[in-house]
Design a protein around this motif. Structure first.
Motif, PDB file in Angstrom:
ATOM      1  N   TYR B  18       0.825  -1.170   0.035  1.00 48.75           N
ATOM      2  CA  TYR B  18       0.061   0.095   0.127  1.00 48.75           C
ATOM      3  C   TYR B  18       0.673   1.197   0.021  1.00 48.75           C
ATOM      4  N   LEU B  19       0.272   2.222  -0.969  1.00 49.55           N
ATOM      5  CA  LEU B  19       1.329   3.489  -0.927  1.00 49.55           C
ATOM      6  C   LEU B  19       0.448   4.460  -0.248  1.00 49.55           C
ATOM      7  N   GLY B  20      -0.747   4.761  -0.594  1.00 44.57           N
ATOM      8  CA  GLY B  20      -1.524   5.842   0.098  1.00 44.57           C
ATOM      9  C   GLY B  20      -2.430   6.506  -0.965  1.00 44.57           C
ATOM     10  N   ASP B  21      -2.819   7.656  -0.674  1.00 46.20           N
ATOM     11  CA  ASP B  21      -3.855   8.555  -1.517  1.00 46.20           C
ATOM     12  C   ASP B  21      -3.527   8.395  -2.917  1.00 46.20           C
ATOM     13  N   HIS B  37       6.045  25.232  -2.038  1.00 49.11           N
ATOM     14  CA  HIS B  37       4.904  24.945  -1.233  1.00 49.11           C
ATOM     15  C   HIS B  37       3.896  23.747  -1.578  1.00 49.11           C
ATOM     16  N   TYR B  40       5.423  20.572  -0.685  1.00 48.83           N
ATOM     17  CA  TYR B  40       4.884  20.252   0.781  1.00 48.83           C
ATOM     18  C   TYR B  40       3.640  19.716   0.737  1.00 48.83           C
ATOM     19  N   ALA B  43       3.579  16.171  -0.654  1.00 46.83           N
ATOM     20  CA  ALA B  43       4.213  14.932   0.117  1.00 46.83           C
ATOM     21  C   ALA B  43       3.574  14.932   1.394  1.00 46.83           C
ATOM     22  N   TYR B  44       3.081  15.998   2.055  1.00 46.58           N
ATOM     23  CA  TYR B  44       2.773  15.517   3.393  1.00 46.58           C
ATOM     24  C   TYR B  44       1.352  15.886   3.880  1.00 46.58           C
ATOM     25  N   LEU B  45       0.503  16.591   3.137  1.00 43.29           N
ATOM     26  CA  LEU B  45      -0.909  16.681   3.539  1.00 43.29           C
ATOM     27  C   LEU B  45      -1.836  15.731   2.782  1.00 43.29           C
ATOM     28  N   ARG B  46      -2.747  15.355   3.656  1.00 42.75           N
ATOM     29  CA  ARG B  46      -3.614  14.248   3.252  1.00 42.75           C
ATOM     30  C   ARG B  46      -5.291  14.667   3.467  1.00 42.75           C
ATOM     31  N   ASP B  47      -6.085  13.998   2.547  1.00 44.26           N
ATOM     32  CA  ASP B  47      -7.494  14.354   2.931  1.00 44.26           C
ATOM     33  C   ASP B  47      -7.724  13.452   4.067  1.00 44.26           C
ATOM     34  N   ASN B  48      -7.614  12.190   4.160  1.00 44.29           N
ATOM     35  CA  ASN B  48      -7.793  11.023   4.974  1.00 44.29           C
ATOM     36  C   ASN B  48      -8.969  10.956   5.096  1.00 44.29           C
ATOM     37  N   PRO B  49      -9.792  10.987   4.201  1.00 43.67           N
ATOM     38  CA  PRO B  49     -11.566  10.794   4.431  1.00 43.67           C
ATOM     39  C   PRO B  49     -11.836   9.605   5.046  1.00 43.67           C
ATOM     40  N   HIS B  53     -12.399   6.058  -0.477  1.00 37.57           N
ATOM     41  CA  HIS B  53     -10.764   6.552  -0.559  1.00 37.57           C
ATOM     42  C   HIS B  53     -10.425   6.240  -1.747  1.00 37.57           C
TER      43      HIS B  53
END
Lengths: 416, 95
Positions: B18-21, B37, B40, B43-49, B53
């Protein structure tokens, strides 16, 4: 009511009819100075320190369900301060010192048991890393003890030291580490906070924030609007969901972590033992059940239950290191939702919205941090400055390249 | 969990990494003014619903293809599986 041996005898003689509820069930007021969202370990600890240590007034804790029903009730109860990095170790050592005085501070038996934690060593590289970690711990005032295989055999005779793939070549012990009765932590903090005037409001879900001109003025809840000068969020696995109501995206993914308890056995395991090479750790509860776990499942989840491949992986780790465990039956297993941050370290910081503060990203290490997290968050809420041990837990560390990456994994939450 | 691979049929999720979003397909342009920006946030911010998904899975123990899986994070139910290269092509990102 102060709890004491005298009180127990007095109540026993009166047929136990004089006990009063440990906390009130108040109606929410229209406005508070400080509203904390999340009645878990961290939120309740924060309320306790805000009221008792920082002498703040008019505080409320809002909890969507019942207090202590989230991760503080779903963990493996371990406390320790065996971290390496400067941003982390002083904070976790501060936490361990608060654990040591917790029961006196709260007048509540949280069954803090410093039975020790042992991290096993299986290779030269691992020994080098653990010696470095132990030195970092000692430099920060914690205790660390490099144990030889002989010492380990004497104390833990049941361990398989001659495993061909993972022979035990020693271990790094922290004898002040141990376990705590997790539910009692939530209840003890709640009782103390309540006694210091905090309103603990259960069955009150926050449905939105009221933000006017960049300032948070309160929260919309299922029990109506509650005004607040400051709002602190401490909701663990639901962090992203809650903060999205304030329009924020977080450096966090929510993942499921499973844990397991065996049937009750006579005392067999002294202290906590971790088998890092096989992703397995285990301790024995005072009731006798072996409490153990391993890695997170590895994919985003809010389901509070995991899947079977990880169960198999954890049990394989158990059999590799504790062959005797194969005779014990598994009694229960459960999953909790971890707010996995991008570097494996937490965030205790202001947000860009005035009056809105955030505490989260604890990954699967939130329980041991409960007292220091509550204390540092209370410090931030009361004084608007970070606690000296928590200055590194900032939101902007990711953009500035100041990550606190204990495992050296980079921005991949499911590897921390 | 069973992932219904577009070519190979139903495969156990333990064959995958698994990698992610799936938003990780949308790599920002490094040549723009605000690239720093943008990277940034990438690489770092995610919706994480909580709910549906779209996420990247790599069939490591299989045909080594990257997939975009649409999965409900509250129930683990998988409703759609696509090749990541098809998704990327549709977005005009791949050859």
């Amino acid at each position: 009511m102060k709890y004491s041996a005298f009180q127990v005898i007095k109540q026993a003689l009166r047929g136990h009819k004089g006990w009063i509820p440990a906390w009130r069930d108040p109606e929410p007021a229209n406005h508070y100075d400080i509203v904390i969202i999340g009645g878990g370990g961290h939120g309740l600890a924060c309320a306790h320190y805000l009221a008792k240590t920082f002498k703040q007034k008019r505080i409320a804790v809002l909890e969507k369900g019942w207090i202590g029903g989230g991760n503080v009730g779903r963990n493996t109860t371990i406390i320790r301060s065996n971290y390496l990095l400067d941003g982390n170790e002083p904070f976790y050592e501060f936490s361990l010192k608060l654990w040591e005085g917790l029961e006196q501070d709260l007048n509540y038996n949280a069954m803090v048991s410093q039975r020790g934690i042992l991290n096993l060593i299986h290779s030269d590289g691992q020994r080098d890393a653990f010696i470095r970690r132990g030195n970092a711990m000692i430099l920060n005032g914690a205790d660390a003890d490099l144990m030889s295989t002989e010492q380990i055999k004497r104390k833990y005779p049941f361990l398989n030291t001659d495993n061909a793939r993972f022979p035990i070549q020693g271990g790094l012990a922290q004898h002040r580490g141990g376990t705590v009765r997790h539910d009692a932590v939530a209840w003890g903090y709640a009782r103390s906070a309540d006694q210091h005037g905090v309103d603990i409001i259960q069955n009150c879900e926050v449905t939105g924030f009221r933000i006017e001109n960049g300032t948070c003025t309160g929260v919309e809840t299922t029990r109506g609007f509650i005004g607040a000068t400051k709002v602190g969020c401490a909701v663990a696995g639901s962090s992203s969901r809650l903060m999205s109501k304030a329009g924020m995206r977080l450096p966090i993914e929510s993942h499921v972590l499973q844990a397991f308890v065996s049937e009750g056995l006579k005392p067999v395991i002294p202290g906590v033992i971790t088998f890092g090479a096989g992703h397995f750790y285990c301790s024995q509860s005072d009731k006798g059940g072996l409490v153990f776990g391993g890695d997170i499942d590895g994919y985003n989840s809010y389901a509070q239950r995991g899947n079977l491949p990880v169960v198999e992986d954890v049990c394989e780790g158990a059999m590799a290191i504790f062959p005797m465990l194969g005779r014990a039956r598994l009694l229960r297993m459960w999953g909790g939702i971890m707010d996995m941050s991008m570097d494996g370290s937490p965030i205790i910081d202001r947000t860009h919205i005035k009056g809105l503060y955030f505490n989260g990203g604890w990954c699967y290490g939130g329980f041991k941090a409960t007292p220091a997290s509550g204390y540092a968050f209370a410090h931030l809420l009361a004084t608007d400055t970070p606690h000296p041990t928590a200055t590194a837990y900032r939101f902007d560390r990711f953009e500035k390249g100041l990550m606190i990456d204990e495992k050296g994994m980079g921005n991949q939450p499911n590897l921390h | 969990m069973i992932i219904d691979h577009p070519l190979l049929g139903p495969r156990d999720a333990s064959e995958f990494v698994y990698l992610g979003d799936a938003s990780l397909i949308d790599r920002p342009n490094p040549d723009t003014e605000d690239a720093s920006h943008a990277f940034y946030e990438y690489a770092y911010l995610r919706d994480n619903p909580a709910g549906l998904h779209r996420e990247l899975w790599f069939h490591e123990a299989g045909d080594r293809s990257w997939l975009v899986v649409t999965r409900n994070t509250e129930t683990h139910e998988i409703t759609k599986v696509e090749f990541a290269k098809d998704v990327a092509r549709l977005a005009g990102r791949s050859l």
